[in-house]
Design a protein around this motif. Structure first.
Motif, PDB file in Angstrom:
ATOM      1  N   ARG A   1     -14.266   5.476  21.935  1.00  0.00           N
ATOM      2  CA  ARG A   1     -13.047   5.961  21.299  1.00  0.00           C
ATOM      3  C   ARG A   1     -13.361   6.987  20.213  1.00  0.00           C
ATOM      4  O   ARG A   1     -12.693   8.017  20.106  1.00  0.00           O
TER       5      ARG A   1
ATOM      6  N   ILE B   1     -13.962  10.344  21.761  1.00  0.00           N
ATOM      7  CA  ILE B   1     -12.762  11.003  22.272  1.00  0.00           C
ATOM      8  C   ILE B   1     -11.946  11.559  21.105  1.00  0.00           C
ATOM      9  O   ILE B   1     -11.455  12.685  21.155  1.00  0.00           O
TER      10      ILE B   1
ATOM     11  N   ALA C   1     -11.041  15.399  20.281  1.00  0.00           N
ATOM     12  CA  ALA C   1      -9.646  15.812  20.052  1.00  0.00           C
ATOM     13  C   ALA C   1      -9.532  16.562  18.733  1.00  0.00           C
ATOM     14  O   ALA C   1      -8.884  17.615  18.650  1.00  0.00           O
TER      15      ALA C   1
ATOM     16  N   TYR D   1      -9.532  15.697  28.385  1.00  0.00           N
ATOM     17  CA  TYR D   1     -10.742  14.860  28.381  1.00  0.00           C
ATOM     18  C   TYR D   1     -10.726  13.989  29.633  1.00  0.00           C
ATOM     19  O   TYR D   1      -9.806  13.212  29.844  1.00  0.00           O
ATOM     20  N   VAL D   2     -11.737  14.138  30.474  1.00  0.00           N
ATOM     21  CA  VAL D   2     -11.844  13.348  31.702  1.00  0.00           C
ATOM     22  C   VAL D   2     -13.156  12.570  31.645  1.00  0.00           C
ATOM     23  O   VAL D   2     -14.205  13.151  31.378  1.00  0.00           O
ATOM     24  N   VAL D   3     -13.097  11.244  31.864  1.00  0.00           N
ATOM     25  CA  VAL D   3     -14.344  10.459  31.854  1.00  0.00           C
ATOM     26  C   VAL D   3     -14.924  10.346  33.261  1.00  0.00           C
ATOM     27  O   VAL D   3     -14.194  10.188  34.236  1.00  0.00           O
TER      28      VAL D   3
ATOM     29  N   LYS E   1      -5.377  17.145  35.043  1.00  0.00           N
ATOM     30  CA  LYS E   1      -5.711  17.592  33.685  1.00  0.00           C
ATOM     31  C   LYS E   1      -5.662  19.110  33.583  1.00  0.00           C
ATOM     32  O   LYS E   1      -5.182  19.649  32.589  1.00  0.00           O
TER      33      LYS E   1
ATOM     34  N   ARG F   1       0.930  23.112  29.297  1.00  0.00           N
ATOM     35  CA  ARG F   1       1.135  22.996  27.852  1.00  0.00           C
ATOM     36  C   ARG F   1       0.944  24.342  27.159  1.00  0.00           C
ATOM     37  O   ARG F   1       1.713  24.718  26.290  1.00  0.00           O
TER      38      ARG F   1
ATOM     39  N   GLN G   1      -9.865   6.225  32.874  1.00  0.00           N
ATOM     40  CA  GLN G   1      -9.172   7.446  32.498  1.00  0.00           C
ATOM     41  C   GLN G   1      -7.821   7.141  31.844  1.00  0.00           C
ATOM     42  O   GLN G   1      -7.397   7.838  30.919  1.00  0.00           O
TER      43      GLN G   1
ATOM     44  N   GLU H   1      -7.054   4.759  29.832  1.00  0.00           N
ATOM     45  CA  GLU H   1      -7.249   4.459  28.413  1.00  0.00           C
ATOM     46  C   GLU H   1      -7.554   5.718  27.612  1.00  0.00           C
ATOM     47  O   GLU H   1      -7.171   5.840  26.458  1.00  0.00           O
ATOM     48  N   VAL H   2      -8.265   6.657  28.252  1.00  0.00           N
ATOM     49  CA  VAL H   2      -8.538   7.943  27.591  1.00  0.00           C
ATOM     50  C   VAL H   2      -7.212   8.646  27.326  1.00  0.00           C
ATOM     51  O   VAL H   2      -6.950   9.122  26.216  1.00  0.00           O
ATOM     52  N   ASP H   3      -6.364   8.684  28.361  1.00  0.00           N
ATOM     53  CA  ASP H   3      -5.073   9.366  28.242  1.00  0.00           C
ATOM     54  C   ASP H   3      -4.211   8.714  27.164  1.00  0.00           C
ATOM     55  O   ASP H   3      -3.546   9.399  26.387  1.00  0.00           O
TER      56      ASP H   3
ATOM     57  N   LEU I   1      -5.247   6.966  24.563  1.00  0.00           N
ATOM     58  CA  LEU I   1      -5.811   7.262  23.245  1.00  0.00           C
ATOM     59  C   LEU I   1      -5.440   8.676  22.817  1.00  0.00           C
ATOM     60  O   LEU I   1      -5.005   8.908  21.684  1.00  0.00           O
ATOM     61  N   LEU I   2      -5.564   9.629  23.739  1.00  0.00           N
ATOM     62  CA  LEU I   2      -5.272  11.017  23.409  1.00  0.00           C
ATOM     63  C   LEU I   2      -3.780  11.205  23.107  1.00  0.00           C
ATOM     64  O   LEU I   2      -3.421  11.941  22.197  1.00  0.00           O
TER      65      LEU I   2
ATOM     66  N   PHE J   1      -1.624  14.198  21.816  1.00  0.00           N
ATOM     67  CA  PHE J   1      -1.964  15.073  22.947  1.00  0.00           C
ATOM     68  C   PHE J   1      -0.985  14.892  24.092  1.00  0.00           C
ATOM     69  O   PHE J   1      -0.540  13.783  24.353  1.00  0.00           O
TER      70      PHE J   1
END
Lengths: 144, 260
Positions: A106, A109, A113, A120-122, A133, A140, B248, B250-252, B254-255, B260
């Protein structure tokens, strides 16, 4: 597919210029090849590759790139350093950047940001996640 | 083991302090500060000697352990860390070999995907063309055979599209090489660091006299904790690393919580 609400016609296709020049930055050639192939399947064929931030920066400064996809963990200059260097560069600072990385903490990330990453892609990721994405980033940007 | 050692040191220190205490109290009561300081210095000396002996003992034990690992290193203090050849170097080169082999295998797989994909694409396109022509023919005739061929054509088209999807999945699966390679690189670096530290320790063992003096610095160095946000590498199942996102989504999440 979501479209900019202020516009009656969906501008996504127009926004996603298939000729845009994309730089793929990853130290693993396998991953560069995967991303390059996925982009090709999505219709983006104008791509170039760099193996870390140090080799990416001069390419970005000299070439007219429209988009950067970068890994985080690379020897030499890392992805987060590259991101910061791009944002600190007057000519490059508004360049859209998508991070595709195995770094999944976290804190990381959030740090990305705060440094101004656009997406952001994991890893491991799916083709659909990458496409979504990329579309979101340009949607945007277009809405601004 | 560290705890036992600590207790051991502590008990010897306490023992020597206890033994000296009547004398120390006497000195303090007689207001003999020089005498009291001398006694305290003696007690501290006992403690230092214990520490010194233990460091020596541990270093010898370490050296023996290293010898068991077939580390062919001299003990004359003239050892060059960089020229060190050991099993560990071999371990590193083996791990590098794994990275090379998986890269080669991933590339071979992708070469084949690259060769197959346009062929399947051509098949789909050609099939669609024939389908259009066939549809007109079928409208004119309408017999059994015509519709059988129609079904075949549409089957080829839909199956080929499935094959394309599978090819893309095969391509994506080659990402394992990057992820496993990152983990292996970390292990290689770890082995290298451990190896260099051990070699340095063995050099120290050859100069046991100086060990006690250097020891505290070495410990501080080891205890230094990284506070920056640094690279962690891929998430390894079963290896807890604290606050890690699992997918992914969870990433989204969080962002989006960050605007975001």
């Amino acid at each position: 597919m979501a479209c900019a609400s202020h516009d009656s016609t969906c501008k996504l296709e127009a926004v996603l210029d298939k000729n845009m020049k994309i730089l793929i930055v990853d130290d693993f050639s396998t991953m560069r090849r995967i991303i390059k192939n996925l982009l090709r399947d999505l219709g983006f064929t104008n791509t170039a590759e760099a193996d870390d931030g140090t080799s990416a920066m001069p390419m970005l400064e000299n070439g007219q790139f429209d988009f950067v996809i970068t890994d985080w963990n690379m020897p030499g200059m890392t992805g987060i350093e590259l991101l910061k260097a791009i944002r600190a560069n007057d000519r490059l600072k508004s360049l859209p950047i998508l991070m595709v990385t195995a770094e999944a903490k976290r804190d990381q990330i959030i740090a990305a940001a705060q440094a101004g990453v656009n997406g952001y892609v994991v890893k491991p990721f799916t083709a659909a996640a990458l496409q979504e994405k990329i579309e979101k980033i340009f949607e945007r940007i277009d809405a601004q | 083991m560290g705890e036992i050692q600590k207790n051991n040191d502590h008990s010897r220190y306490a023992e020597s302090l206890r033994a000296s205490s009547p004398e120390l109290i006497q000195c303090l009561q007689a207001n003999d500060m020089d005498g009291a300081i001398a006694i305290l210095q003696h007690v501290n000396l006992v403690r230092e000697q214990t520490l010194y002996q233990e460091v020596g003992r541990l270093t010898r034990a370490l050296h023996n352990a290293l010898k068991d690992f077939h580390l062919e290193i001299g003990l004359d203090g003239r050892l060059d860390v960089s020229s060190e050849l050991s099993e560990m170097v071999d371990a590193r080169s083996r791990l590098n070999y794994v990275i090379e082999m998986t890269e080669e295998a991933a590339n071979t797989t992708m070469d084949n995907v690259d060769a197959a994909s346009p062929r399947v694409q051509r098949l789909i396109e050609r099939c669609n063309q024939v389908q259009d022509i066939w549809a007109k023919e079928r409208a004119d005739h309408g017999d059994e055979e015509y519709s059988a061929v129609s079904r075949l054509l549409s089957m080829i088209s839909s199956e080929s599209q499935q094959v394309q999807q599978h090819l893309q999945n095969i391509l994506l699966a080659q990402g394992f090489q990057d992820l496993s390679g990152q983990v292996i690189r970390r292990v290689i670096n770890l082995v290298r660091d451990v190896e260099e530290s051990l070699v340095r320790l063995v050099k120290l063992a050859s100069e046991v006299e100086q060990v006690a003096g250097i020891q505290s610095d070495a410990l501080t160095e080891v205890n230094q904790k990284e506070t920056n946000v640094s690279e962690e590498g891929p998430y390894v199942k079963g290896v807890s690393r604290g606050d890690v996102v699992n997918d992914q989504d969870e990433v989204d999440e969080l962002l989006s919580s960050l605007g975001f």
